[in-house]
Design an enzyme around this catalytic site. Structure first.
Site, PDB file in Angstrom:
ATOM      1  N   GLY A  86      11.241   3.203  -1.728  1.00  0.00           N
ATOM      2  CA  GLY A  86      12.604   2.673  -1.793  1.00  0.00           C
ATOM      3  C   GLY A  86      13.453   3.433  -2.792  1.00  0.00           C
TER       4      GLY A  86
ATOM      5  CE  LYS B  28       6.606   2.420   2.207  1.00  0.00           C
ATOM      6  NZ  LYS B  28       6.589   1.089   1.614  1.00  0.00           N
TER       7      LYS B  28
ATOM      8  CG  ASP C  42       4.642   0.040   4.504  1.00  0.00           C
ATOM      9  OD1 ASP C  42       5.519   0.515   5.228  1.00  0.00           O
ATOM     10  OD2 ASP C  42       4.745  -0.059   3.268  1.00  0.00           O
TER      11      ASP C  42
END
Lengths: 353, 169
Positions: free
Chosen positions: A171, A241, A237
């Protein structure tokens, strides 16, 4: 002053976050970087809003108007398309690929949801099409990068365009851009907490002695976990990443299937208690090194370790040959947080070109 | 080999030097000396704990020389297993025979399970265990953890290991 025309493909939480940030920061970015960011196309499954179709400004979309229309429409229980049309914004029946190809712009912001099962589509096609049309790409979509990293980088090179993907990992936490910040260093290994949902669940389980299912439900109620939380809690997830970091920062040629993945569904409050009594916490850690180790698994982390961050925070520890260890910590999720990473990428692309 | 001995010295001058001399005579390297004057025994002697490194073959000779000098040796501890790690196990640990896990590590000869905390919340629910494993060296510790991982995988037990770097250097 340089005009930068953007298209936003995928107008969910991230796409709207980008629009919101442009609305807030436009003057500042003009002044500091000499870049005038103008949104000329917004496209989602419901259709497209184009600069040429809003009838007023002519060469850019009135983003205030679009955001207000969507917000008011939502309050009235309208669909996005109905909301826009009710407030006098024309919605074209154009598909995303058509907009990317036909509407003149400089950078495509790809913000559609990640899909690892379907070969990273539609994101992968969006990115390849944009590069072919001579547009730079900035994306928050992990799927295409995790599945086709080399292919996309080669396509960008051929087109002499850039792909920014800071928003795909961590993020708002800067990590992809550490390539430039640590230029001259070799990055030897990365260990990190890359999924805020898992970190929130483990933190709550540990603090309140809650069973996994309970902490998960709590996370869903406050909007931290999705209705279908499998991708987060099974470690998928984090693995996706990790693959992006392996390729982008360590120069590996890794893909998702190379990662050994264990999620957090088996963790019990008793285990967290035993860890605590011995000076540890349990965290879901993604780990990659130069020898090609790619692992996602719950690990014991000493309470005093810098990776012991709580709540939805993300953190990463990089080992480098010159700088030694570097730790970054930041907010891993949210529309504005992702937009922070996207705007950073856009500015970097046009400042250097 | 690292050795820790607890001795008792009479409360008269020169006793500590007398106790340390044989260690250096035999090439030992003293790591620490704790002189517990505050814990004087009822016999009026003072407990002293000495930790040192010495060749294994010389330990018996050293203890003999200490006794010859009239020094009471209360305890001798040799620390063979220098490396330690904590691992957590989550699953039906007891039902799937926790003894087999411990035996598999212990019979390596280079590693041992030295501590086990077990938490069994309810009969049908998964238990959690914290195992401390000690081994003669880092490589051996890693091997012991791999043995443990192999067995737990077969039994459907989740193993949670420590992250490798404990602290920033």
């Amino acid at each position: 002053m340089r005009e930068v025309r953007l298209s936003i493909v995928g107008f969910g939480v991230v796409g709207r976050g980008v629009t919101e940030v442009i609305r807030r920061k436009r003057a500042e970015i003009k002044e500091k970087f000499g870049l005038d960011l103008r949104v000329v196309a917004i496209v989602d499954l419901w259709g497209a809003v184009l600069a040429s179709s809003d009838g007023k400004s002519g060469n850019e979309i009135d983003v205030d108007k679009v955001l207000d229309a969507l917000q008011r429409g939502k309050a009235d229980g309208l669909s996005p398309r109905e909301s826009l049309e009710t407030h006098g914004i024309k919605v074209e029946d154009m598909q995303s690929l058509e907009v990317i190809k036909e509407v003149e712009h400089d950078v495509m912001v790809e913000a559609t949801p990640t899909n690892v099962e379907s070969d990273g589509e539609p994101g992968t096609s969006h990115i390849l099409e944009a590069l072919k049309a001579g547009r730079h790409v900035v994306t928050s979509n992990k799927g295409p990068l995790a599945l086709h990293f080399k292919k996309l980088m080669r396509a960008a090179e051929r087109a002499d365009r850039k792909i920014g993907f800071e928003a795909t990992v961590g993020g708002a936490m800067p990590i992809i851009s550490l390539r430039e910040a640590l230029a001259g260093n070799e990055i030897l290994s990365i260990k990190g907490i890359l999924n805020g949902t898992c970190n929130y669940i483990l933190t709550r389980m540990s603090e309140e002695n809650l069973p996994f299912e309970h902490a998960l439900r709590e996370a869903q109620e406050i909007g931290i976990a999705e209705a279908d939380p499998k991708s987060d809690v099974l470690g998928v997830d984090t693995a996706v990443k990790l693959v992006i970091l392996a390729n982008a920062l360590l120069g590996l040629d890794a893909s998702y299937k190379d990662v050994s993945v264990t999620g957090i569904t088996e963790i019990t409050p008793e285990a967290l208690n035993l860890a605590k009594n011995n000076g540890y916490v349990i965290k879901l850690i993604g780990e990659v090194d130069r020898d090609g180790k790619l692992e996602v698994a719950p690990k014991l982390v000493p309470k005093t370790h810098p990776l012991n961050v709580s709540g939805t925070l993300n953190a990463a520890l990089l080992k480098t040959d010159l700088a030694g260890e570097i730790v970054v910590v930041g907010r891993g999720a949210g529309g504005i947080e992702a937009a922070s990473a996207i705007i950073g990428d856009v500015i970097r692309i046009f400042r250097s070109s | 080999m690292k050795v820790s001995v607890d001795i008792e010295l009479r409360d008269i001058p020169g006793q500590l030097v007398s106790a340390l001399t044989p260690i250096s005579e035999l090439g030992g390297n003293i790591i620490s000396v704790l002189h517990h004057r505050d814990r004087k025994t009822q016999r009026g002697t003072i407990p002293v704990q000495i930790v040192f490194d010495v060749e294994e073959s010389k330990l018996a000779m050293l203890l003999r020389r200490l006794r010859e000098r009239g020094i009471t040796v209360v305890r001798v501890g040799t620390e063979r297993l220098k490396e330690a790690a904590l691992v957590l196990l989550i699953g039906h640990i007891v039902r799937s025979d926790v003894k087999e896990l411990i035996d598999a590590v212990d019979k390596t000869g280079f590693a041992e399970v030295v501590e086990l905390f077990l938490c069994m919340p309810a009969i049908e629910e998964k238990s959690a265990a914290a195992l401390t494993i000690r081994a003669v060296g880092k490589d051996e510790l890693e091997q012991a953890l791999e043995i443990l991982e192999g067995i737990t995988r077969d039994k459907g037990i989740l193993i949670v290991r420590p992250i490798e770097d404990e602290l920033l250097a």
